[in-house]
Design an enzyme around this catalytic site. Sequence first.
Site, PDB file in Angstrom:
ATOM      1  N   HIS A 269       6.895 -28.503  11.271  1.00 26.85           N
ATOM      2  CA  HIS A 269       7.788 -28.946  10.934  1.00 26.85           C
ATOM      3  C   HIS A 269       8.390 -30.099  11.518  1.00 26.85           C
ATOM      4  CE1 HIS A 269       8.079 -24.106   9.986  1.00 26.85           C
ATOM      5  NE2 HIS A 269       7.690 -24.173  11.329  1.00 26.85           N
TER       6      HIS A 269
ATOM      7  N   LYS B  65       3.092 -20.911   5.843  1.00 28.86           N
ATOM      8  CA  LYS B  65       2.265 -21.070   7.267  1.00 28.86           C
ATOM      9  C   LYS B  65       1.871 -19.701   8.298  1.00 28.86           C
ATOM     10  CE  LYS B  65       5.714 -22.038  10.918  1.00 28.86           C
ATOM     11  NZ  LYS B  65       5.458 -21.088  11.923  1.00 28.86           N
TER      12      LYS B  65
ATOM     13  N   ASP C 278       1.827 -23.633  15.948  1.00 27.11           N
ATOM     14  CA  ASP C 278       3.238 -22.860  14.869  1.00 27.11           C
ATOM     15  C   ASP C 278       4.210 -24.160  14.406  1.00 27.11           C
ATOM     16  OD1 ASP C 278       3.755 -20.517  14.561  1.00 27.11           O
ATOM     17  OD2 ASP C 278       4.906 -20.532  15.855  1.00 27.11           O
TER      18      ASP C 278
ATOM     19  N   LYS D  84       8.588 -22.563  23.267  1.00 24.91           N
ATOM     20  CA  LYS D  84       8.903 -21.348  24.180  1.00 24.91           C
ATOM     21  C   LYS D  84       9.580 -21.066  25.563  1.00 24.91           C
ATOM     22  CE  LYS D  84       7.530 -19.394  19.848  1.00 24.91           C
ATOM     23  NZ  LYS D  84       8.376 -18.875  18.775  1.00 24.91           N
TER      24      LYS D  84
ATOM     25  N   LYS E  56      16.797 -26.978   5.873  1.00 22.16           N
ATOM     26  CA  LYS E  56      17.664 -26.856   6.223  1.00 22.16           C
ATOM     27  C   LYS E  56      18.687 -28.151   5.599  1.00 22.16           C
ATOM     28  CE  LYS E  56      16.170 -24.217  10.144  1.00 22.16           C
ATOM     29  NZ  LYS E  56      16.630 -22.974   9.961  1.00 22.16           N
TER      30      LYS E  56
ATOM     31  N   GLU F 247      12.820 -23.304  21.742  1.00 18.73           N
ATOM     32  CA  GLU F 247      13.491 -21.414  21.211  1.00 18.73           C
ATOM     33  C   GLU F 247      13.544 -20.809  23.016  1.00 18.73           C
ATOM     34  OE1 GLU F 247      11.560 -19.555  18.042  1.00 18.73           O
ATOM     35  OE2 GLU F 247      10.395 -20.685  18.005  1.00 18.73           O
TER      36      GLU F 247
ATOM     37  N   ARG G 255       0.704  -1.089  -0.487  1.00 24.30           N
ATOM     38  CA  ARG G 255       0.128  -0.216  -0.330  1.00 24.30           C
ATOM     39  C   ARG G 255       1.109   1.078   0.096  1.00 24.30           C
ATOM     40  NH1 ARG G 255      -4.164  -1.461   5.111  1.00 24.30           N
ATOM     41  NH2 ARG G 255      -2.098  -2.165   5.580  1.00 24.30           N
TER      42      ARG G 255
ATOM     43  N   HIS H  45      10.158 -23.451   5.985  1.00 30.36           N
ATOM     44  CA  HIS H  45      11.670 -23.245   5.841  1.00 30.36           C
ATOM     45  C   HIS H  45      12.248 -24.389   6.701  1.00 30.36           C
ATOM     46  CE1 HIS H  45      10.360 -21.754   9.707  1.00 30.36           C
ATOM     47  NE2 HIS H  45      12.015 -22.055  10.309  1.00 30.36           N
TER      48      HIS H  45
END
Length: 521
Positions: A275, A183, A270, A373, A217, A251, A76, A213
Amino acid sequence: MSPQNTSVEITAAPAGWRNPLRDKRDKRMPRIPGPCGVVIFGVTGDLARKKLMPAIYDLANRGLLPANFALVGFARRDWADEDFGKLVCEAVRQHARTPYRQEVWDRLAEGIRFVQGTFDDEKSFGRLAETLEKLDAERGTGGNHAFYLSIPPKAFQTVCEQLQKTGLARPQQDRWSRVVIEKPFGHDLQSAQELNAVVNSVFPEESVFRIDHYLGKETVQNILALRFANELYEPVWNNNYVDHVQITMAEDIGLGGRAGYYDGVGAARDVIQNHLLQLMALTAMEEPVNFSPHELQAEKIKVLSATQPMLPLDQTTARGQYTAGWQGSEKVPGLLEEEGFSKDSITETFAAIALEVDTRRWAGVPFFLRTGKRLGRRVTEIALVFKRAPHLPFDTTMTEELGKNALVLRVQPDEGITLRFGSKVPGSQMEVRDVNMDFSYSSAFAEDSPEAYERLILDMLLGEPSLFPVNREVELSWEILDPVLEHWAEHGKPDPYESGTWGPDSAFDMIHRMGREWRRP
């Protein structure tokens, strides 16, 4: 000497020699796409700035893009081509893996264009079509275009329909048009099926590239090399020798600033749905006839079709939500104190599930998948934990520090493979203790591994779909996960765990009930 008098001495070729000109292609040589262009929707987002545009530059820097490549941004913003070019250049300088070279940038910048518009405006897509037509004429991109939807899934239908109206989705003759989808691929089975129907109503399935992704790897792709290029591992890659498999993606970061995407989604949707289930499929699949996309996808689909959660779900699953704690030397807030999250949010930031693969190879072997996390450290690994030897001719004191053998594939951050086994401790006494035999990509190979997006974007431009999940894989993954999500929705809140630890107590109780222990990566 005249051409007529030129003589050529012909000698016999050495035994085993093959004329490379007779081979269709040397598989070790890089492939370069033909003339083409990429249109990125959502160019102002973090994904485009930190991953996509740097990856495109890195491909150009490595000589893997055609000389007449074009990059078009759609957003935009009231920008000219030069304004967008500055954004791309800044992203490249900050985030590219390879060194910045002015001559490479100058060549890439020649094909950079920008189209201002909104997804619901037909005139905007008319301008996009005109821009691509000019690029075809000026740059020789040949009418071959890839549309990268780095946008929320709710906008997929609008963009696809606009591309269809302008004729960009179904090119004529031998030109190609492809769509790239990030995703999440839906939030449950029904929504995934609806999303697939929307996309496939415009783009045929062979033109749809769903990005995961992790599959780009190097270490993930090395699963196939490890298993099928080495006689050492495949004979023990089954339930005769493997006790269980652990797949972990941990993570150490929190979710500050990501509430808009993450709240209501959670760790299972997620990470596990895409994955980790893809990593499990590659780990558990049978050897394909060859490594063509069709054969690889067929073997993954067989595994996912045979996979289901172990029961009962209240004992074989666990979920958690991080609270305030210490991440190294830093005091960090809990999820409910993070900006944008509701004080009564029940979104899980940790998820663990136990799965069974009902095949002859894996019957009786549980697969434990976990992600979270604010855990102890950032690490992704696949660990095959082997059964104990049926007979140990040692006193208990000699082997009290001996665990089970394990083969660990480290996906990130220190890519490599570790083999854990027992060895005698030096000295006059017989004592056996665990030791590691370690392979590291960084020390074994001089060249750095390319970023996952480099490999995936290149494969997409080449029309090579091996590393991209197809419709059936996505839907089967939701069929596996949906019962777990439904169970959690009916049974209270996630269990708390302190930031910097390895998850809630319920996750440790879950695996203990099955007589196993979580690895400390």
